[in-house]
Motif scaffolding. Sequence first.
Motif, PDB file in Angstrom:
ATOM      1  N   ILE A 193      -1.504  -5.403   7.134  1.00  0.00           N
ATOM      2  CA  ILE A 193      -2.591  -5.493   8.105  1.00  0.00           C
ATOM      3  C   ILE A 193      -3.346  -4.167   8.190  1.00  0.00           C
ATOM      4  CG2 ILE A 193      -3.135  -5.916  10.526  1.00  0.00           C
ATOM      5  CD1 ILE A 193      -0.668  -7.692  10.678  1.00  0.00           C
ATOM      6  N   GLY A 194      -2.610  -3.061   8.101  1.00  0.00           N
ATOM      7  CA  GLY A 194      -3.262  -1.751   8.126  1.00  0.00           C
ATOM      8  C   GLY A 194      -4.165  -1.548   6.931  1.00  0.00           C
ATOM      9  N   LEU A 195      -3.684  -1.932   5.739  1.00  0.00           N
ATOM     10  CA  LEU A 195      -4.495  -1.813   4.534  1.00  0.00           C
ATOM     11  C   LEU A 195      -5.734  -2.699   4.615  1.00  0.00           C
ATOM     12  CD1 LEU A 195      -4.728  -0.564   1.715  1.00  0.00           C
ATOM     13  CD2 LEU A 195      -3.388  -2.484   0.825  1.00  0.00           C
ATOM     14  N   LEU A 196      -5.573  -3.895   5.184  1.00  0.00           N
ATOM     15  CA  LEU A 196      -6.715  -4.796   5.365  1.00  0.00           C
ATOM     16  C   LEU A 196      -7.757  -4.157   6.281  1.00  0.00           C
ATOM     17  CD1 LEU A 196      -7.995  -7.593   4.907  1.00  0.00           C
ATOM     18  CD2 LEU A 196      -6.701  -8.405   6.903  1.00  0.00           C
ATOM     19  N   GLY A 197      -7.299  -3.481   7.333  1.00  0.00           N
ATOM     20  CA  GLY A 197      -8.221  -2.794   8.238  1.00  0.00           C
ATOM     21  C   GLY A 197      -9.010  -1.703   7.535  1.00  0.00           C
ATOM     22  N   ILE A 198      -8.355  -0.963   6.644  1.00  0.00           N
ATOM     23  CA  ILE A 198      -9.049   0.091   5.886  1.00  0.00           C
ATOM     24  C   ILE A 198     -10.102  -0.512   4.966  1.00  0.00           C
ATOM     25  CG2 ILE A 198      -8.744   1.866   4.115  1.00  0.00           C
ATOM     26  CD1 ILE A 198      -6.058   2.525   5.351  1.00  0.00           C
ATOM     27  N   VAL A 199      -9.728  -1.606   4.294  1.00  0.00           N
ATOM     28  CA  VAL A 199     -10.678  -2.249   3.372  1.00  0.00           C
ATOM     29  C   VAL A 199     -11.921  -2.726   4.120  1.00  0.00           C
ATOM     30  CG1 VAL A 199     -11.011  -4.244   1.860  1.00  0.00           C
ATOM     31  CG2 VAL A 199      -8.883  -2.932   1.738  1.00  0.00           C
ATOM     32  N   VAL A 200     -11.711  -3.346   5.282  1.00  0.00           N
ATOM     33  CA  VAL A 200     -12.843  -3.882   6.055  1.00  0.00           C
ATOM     34  C   VAL A 200     -13.725  -2.758   6.573  1.00  0.00           C
ATOM     35  CG1 VAL A 200     -13.484  -5.144   8.140  1.00  0.00           C
ATOM     36  CG2 VAL A 200     -11.643  -6.005   6.680  1.00  0.00           C
ATOM     37  N   THR A 201     -13.115  -1.729   7.158  1.00  0.00           N
ATOM     38  CA  THR A 201     -13.903  -0.648   7.764  1.00  0.00           C
ATOM     39  C   THR A 201     -14.562   0.255   6.730  1.00  0.00           C
ATOM     40  OG1 THR A 201     -11.875   0.690   7.958  1.00  0.00           O
ATOM     41  CG2 THR A 201     -12.544  -0.596   9.890  1.00  0.00           C
ATOM     42  N   LEU A 202     -14.009   0.297   5.523  1.00  0.00           N
ATOM     43  CA  LEU A 202     -14.598   1.143   4.484  1.00  0.00           C
ATOM     44  C   LEU A 202     -15.696   0.423   3.707  1.00  0.00           C
ATOM     45  CD1 LEU A 202     -14.471   3.926   3.101  1.00  0.00           C
ATOM     46  CD2 LEU A 202     -12.660   3.036   1.617  1.00  0.00           C
ATOM     47  N   SER A 203     -15.787  -0.887   3.874  1.00  0.00           N
ATOM     48  CA  SER A 203     -16.740  -1.672   3.084  1.00  0.00           C
ATOM     49  C   SER A 203     -18.208  -1.237   3.231  1.00  0.00           C
ATOM     50  CB  SER A 203     -16.600  -3.162   3.432  1.00  0.00           C
ATOM     51  OG  SER A 203     -16.838  -3.376   4.811  1.00  0.00           O
ATOM     52  N   PRO A 204     -18.665  -0.712   4.392  1.00  0.00           N
ATOM     53  CA  PRO A 204     -20.073  -0.287   4.466  1.00  0.00           C
ATOM     54  C   PRO A 204     -20.452   0.832   3.505  1.00  0.00           C
ATOM     55  CG  PRO A 204     -19.172  -0.560   6.672  1.00  0.00           C
ATOM     56  CD  PRO A 204     -18.025  -0.680   5.724  1.00  0.00           C
ATOM     57  N   ILE A 205     -19.459   1.507   2.911  1.00  0.00           N
ATOM     58  CA  ILE A 205     -19.796   2.589   1.983  1.00  0.00           C
ATOM     59  C   ILE A 205     -20.479   2.042   0.728  1.00  0.00           C
ATOM     60  CG2 ILE A 205     -17.692   2.687   0.557  1.00  0.00           C
ATOM     61  CD1 ILE A 205     -17.770   5.749   0.963  1.00  0.00           C
ATOM     62  N   SER A 206     -20.355   0.738   0.503  1.00  0.00           N
ATOM     63  CA  SER A 206     -21.025   0.108  -0.640  1.00  0.00           C
ATOM     64  C   SER A 206     -22.549   0.181  -0.517  1.00  0.00           C
ATOM     65  CB  SER A 206     -20.576  -1.351  -0.775  1.00  0.00           C
ATOM     66  OG  SER A 206     -20.908  -2.082   0.398  1.00  0.00           O
TER      67      SER A 206
END
Length: 749
Positions: A193-206
Amino acid sequence: MKELLLAQNSLWFSPLPLDSLHNWDPTFGGIFLTISTICHYLGGSSFFLGLISFVYIYFRPKLAFELSLGLLTSAVMVSLLKFYFESPRPFPYPEAFDEKAFGLPSGHVYSAVVVWGLLAYRIPKLWFRILSILIILCMPFSRMYLKVHYLGDVSSGFGLGVVHLIILLFLLNKFYHKDSIQTFLQTDKYRTIGLLGIVVTLSPISLDSPFLSVEHHHSLSGVLMASGALAGFWLGILFYPRFSKPQFLDWSLPQFSFSFGTKEFRIFWNTVLIRLLVLVIVISLLYVLPGILIKKSIWKDDLFLRYIRYLVVGFALVVIVPLVLQKIKKIFQILKTELMKEGVLKNSFFVSSSKAISAITNLVFMIYSVNLLSKAENGKLQYFLGFLPVVLAVAEFGLPNALIKYISPMADRKENPGAILNASLRIKFYSFLFLSLVCLVAYITGDENYFVLLLLLFGGIIISFISYFESLFVSYRKYKSLSLWNPLPNVVRLLLLIYLSESSVHPLTYMDILAIFCIAPIFVLFLFFFFFGKEEISFTADASDVRTNEKKLLLFNLWAFAASICAILSDRLEIFFLNQFHPPEIVADYGTALQLFSGFVIILATFNSIIYPKLARLAETEEFPNVLKKSVFLGGMIAIALSPGILLAEPILTLLFGTKYTNSISVFKILYPNFLLQLVFAPLGTALFALGLPRLLAGLALLRLLFGAIFDYWIIPDWGANGAAISLFLGQIVSWLLLTGYFMAYFRK
């Protein structure tokens, strides 16, 4: 986008509403500007970070998580909308408020509605709800008054904020309601769940691109800062239960009290101050300092690094701060139990207060002196003062530590220390003869001023008796008397300096100030027996016992003396090299920065005077390793508590000396970590004395001296005062590593 362009030609994006707010400036302009400035900061990220931190560690963790969720999700939404709509702000940008992102919608208004609306909903106090509503209503007008947003910006921010708040309250009441038992999320799938949170919150860097405009970059930067902090909070909520005991999953302050002197008052305010101190240290180390370093690097605009920085600070706030508080509470309970047995806790307060006064008066003396002298004359003063510790080391011959080691057990057994005292005085006389011979040779073979040599000779002898008598106070645990006697030498110096500088017809020279520093403490020596008490100490002893103890002290002190000489030479070696390769002004830059660390020297001396008698008494017992470990931990805690002081380098030096010693600022910043680490490693060196191993300490000090000389010769000629600070730091690393390795092996026995 076409509709937006049409709207921008209407009243919603016209400067007319903004200008109309300034019609009242002749009468209420000052009031409006003050209110608008306050609202600007009340809606800023720094204020909200402080607010969430305060609520988390002092009030209610669950409310802090709700506030952070509201703030950070609103910040993400605002920044994404700004990035998409590309609506410009009123031109020109007000430089005082540093707003560089796009304007639509207003982030301050949006966040104010969400955060202050949530607070008003959760805190059922009428006065607080009225205050929250006033802030929310004032925020749109303040943004327009400052001309950082159009009417359309603040209106859209207000409307979207209300919608966001309604959705947030609905979700919180459904999934994270107020009466829920669990504040943190406890699940076995915390990693996934923690890794999923990082993926979601980091996605705007695209959305990042090298072709983005400045406004686009700042808008996207806001997205990643908020999403990084959100990820940090999310990881903290998931990971904190894995590190903390169940009873620490929620906490509150002790009973509030303003009754000075009561137990409740002491407990409440100690708790408040310790939590605040830990919070400030963690934020400074993981947010402020990295921010300063990043701004000076080539990665200052890197969005991924900005995301990581805010993730770290969010995680630190949720996890590291409370874990450190738990550790501090546990350690202080253990230390309090141990120290109360020996009466050390109360004694350390008296000695620490006394040393603090002594340090302050010594610092004031040096500041006063530096401001009296030119930079060249100050360089000469710092150069000659550099010789004084060497003379002092010879005059002491390692006696203070030896006296504590041998007299402390005798004082406990109420035995007569006369033989040790007479033997030590004989050794001091031999030291005086040796120093006199060295000064005579230096005068005959060199071109040194004879008056300077005499000042250094008698100054070293006089100050050595100050430390000699201090060791007797410590041996007999007369800490209250010591606390009264200890500051007197520096107080006398300062008073004499002020008197002579004000009454003298001619300006004081570096020679005058050197004379005051060396000779003034003589007036204090005669007060020793007044503070100590004649009946508790005796100098009577048989001649044979005196000779036996003289040999014992000479054998023990020979290596202690060698260690002291090498350590002091390595501390002062940089000044000698600077004097050889650079003019006195450079010596003054380094020496002035070094003088500001007199407080650290006092803290070290106090620390050692408190722990050394206990280590000496326990040297052959099984308790020794545990006491030493606790001492090292305590030194580390003191160092961490003092670490934010590095940020004060520029304001302190500017305040004390103006622009005269701006070059000393960088020297101070380089020296500061060195002195912090000295606090950590000091108990290990003290332990070697307590174990009767001065030979090993002498070897380490010699290594430090040799490496220091190599670094000095290599760095100082090209790097000047900064190079001296760097080489002082590097020269000690080898001895620290060896010292650590020795005690790691010792603890395994």
